[in-house]
Design an enzyme around this catalytic site. Structure first.
Site, mmCIF file in Angstrom:
data_model
loop_
_atom_site.group_PDB
_atom_site.id
_atom_site.type_symbol
_atom_site.label_atom_id
_atom_site.label_comp_id
_atom_site.label_asym_id
_atom_site.label_seq_id
_atom_site.Cartn_x
_atom_site.Cartn_y
_atom_site.Cartn_z
ATOM 1 N NE ARG A 1 40.390 41.141 41.176
ATOM 2 C CZ ARG A 1 39.560 41.943 40.402
ATOM 3 N NH1 ARG A 1 40.188 42.860 39.602
ATOM 4 N NH2 ARG A 1 38.250 41.714 40.494
ATOM 5 C CB SER B 1 36.905 38.291 41.123
ATOM 6 O OG SER B 1 37.875 38.898 41.941
ATOM 7 C CB SER B 2 34.277 41.809 44.838
ATOM 8 O OG SER B 2 32.968 41.011 45.280
ATOM 9 C CG MET B 3 35.587 47.863 42.066
ATOM 10 S SD MET B 3 34.384 48.884 41.989
ATOM 11 C CE MET B 3 35.369 50.313 41.312
ATOM 12 N N PRO B 4 37.988 45.431 43.515
ATOM 13 C CG PRO B 4 40.259 44.918 42.389
ATOM 14 C CD PRO B 4 38.689 45.387 42.129
#
Length: 382
Positions: free
Chosen positions: A37, A100-103
């Site tokens: 990431r 950046s979206s929540m994993p």
């Protein structure tokens, strides 16, 4: 600790959390480890708060590397842009416009997508490029088309993708239009939410294709829906879990404030009544979703006061009707309501809430979305 050591420790720690909560499935392990990431996170981010819709203070890699690495490998969304780029530096802007979206959300949606070798995928919302890189690793860059509306965000993502060794078809444009030159697609995934599934997404898919997208009604509440494209040009599918994404730019709403509805000072020509339903009951995310699915063209605004009380305003999008309900601390059992216009908005919203409550307050996964060939959207309880 070196950057390599920080990356490895953070990646392993996050992987353990994602495996434990069930979002990272075995078929995505290789992509997760091949596409770290941190390669897709800019030097300044605003980590998300616990409720998923608020952001903390800016974290800068240059000013506090330890905090930056912790944020990157935490299971939280990271806001990367404010106000479509108009707000710069470390200042938090008014409206988050890229992230950046929540994993957990990233891998839950990828699991729902159910990709297989040879599938051609359309991604709406390149963002930082991390999701595009994961898909490119899994399927090969030649099978992915990714569309980003913001030119600056797209340029940064394209550079990150190239540095990581991936070269999907990367388009700068309106995601609502899809990308006809690389259609037809077997899968579509959106990293932004919609009120209406764009026709282009369905039309550019093969029958049987899967569309995974966050969907929310005008009123509020939102969940990821998994649609299957049907032979007749429609699509149908269940909602799989709650979500809170930024809206597709083409479907953003400019909503007037409460004063635009009043021809004279409140309560104007409003009709007074009382209700035993507390306005607080209407703030649940699933309740808002259920209300919105049954009451079209209505949205809420909250006006808060220093003593902890507030007024819940209901407005119709046609700017013809409004309603207010007042809440005060202290365990009251009745609440004052004022309504005006051809629609009795409080009555409509209360009836929808009671419908939802009487059925045991069903969660998102109990609802089904049907998009007809003519574009009509219908949400039904299973």
């Amino acid at each position: 600790m070196t950057a390599r050591q920080r990356a490895e420790a953070g990646r392993d720690r996050l992987a353990s959390a994602l495996i434990a909560n069930g979002s990272l499935q075995p078929d995505w392990f290789a992509a997760y480890h091949a596409v770290p990431r941190h390669l897709f996170v800019p030097d300044t981010v605003w980590p998300g708060m616990a409720d998923g819709v608020r952001q903390g203070h800016a974290v800068s890699r240059r000013e506090d590397a330890d905090a930056w690495w912790r944020a990157v490998y935490a299971d939280v969304p990271l806001t990367t842009q404010w106000d479509d780029g108009a707000s710069t530096g470390n200042t938090r802007g008014t409206m988050p416009s890229s992230s950046s979206s929540m994993p957990t959300m990233v891998f839950s949606m990828l699991a729902a997508l159910e990709v297989a070798p040879g599938h051609r995928v359309l991604e709406i919302g390149t963002g930082t490029g991390w999701n595009a890189a994961l898909l490119s690793h899994r399927l090969g860059s030649a099978n992915l088309t990714t569309v980003e509306v913001d030119a600056s965000t797209a340029a940064d993502a394209h550079r990150r993708l190239a540095r990581a060794g991936y070269a999907p078809t990367a388009v700068v444009g309106d995601g609502a239009a899809g990308h006809q030159p690389t259609a037809p697609f077997d899968r579509v995934i959106a990293t932004c939410s919609v009120r209406r599934v764009p026709r282009a997404w369905i039309e550019q898919c093969r029958p049987g294709a899967v569309i995974v997208a966050p969907w929310g009604p005008e009123y509020g509440g939102e969940a990821v829906v998994k649609l299957t494209v049907e032979q007749d040009g429609g699509a149908r599918g269940r909602f799989v879990h709650s979500s809170a994404f930024m809206r597709l730019r083409a479907q953003r709403a400019t909503r007037p404030n409460s004063r635009a509805y009043l021809s004279e000072p409140w309560p104007a020509d409003g009709v007074r009544s009382t209700t035993t339903l507390s306005p607080d009951e209407l703030g649940d995310w699933a309740a808002m979703f259920a209300i919105g699915s049954r009451v079209p063209g209505v949205f809420p605004l909250t006006e808060r006061y220093g003593d902890g009380s507030y007024t819940l305003w209901l407005h119709d999008t046609a700017v013809t009707s409004w309603a207010t309900a007042d809440w005060e601390p202290g365990g009251r059992e009745e609440f004052e309501v004022v309504q005006s216009g051809p629609r009795r908005l409080w009555d409509e919203v209360e009836a929808a809430w009671r419908w939802w409550n009487e059925r045991g307050r069903p969660g998102f996964e109990r609802f089904v979305l049907r998009v007809s060939p003519d574009g009509a959207h219908t949400v039904q309880l299973d």
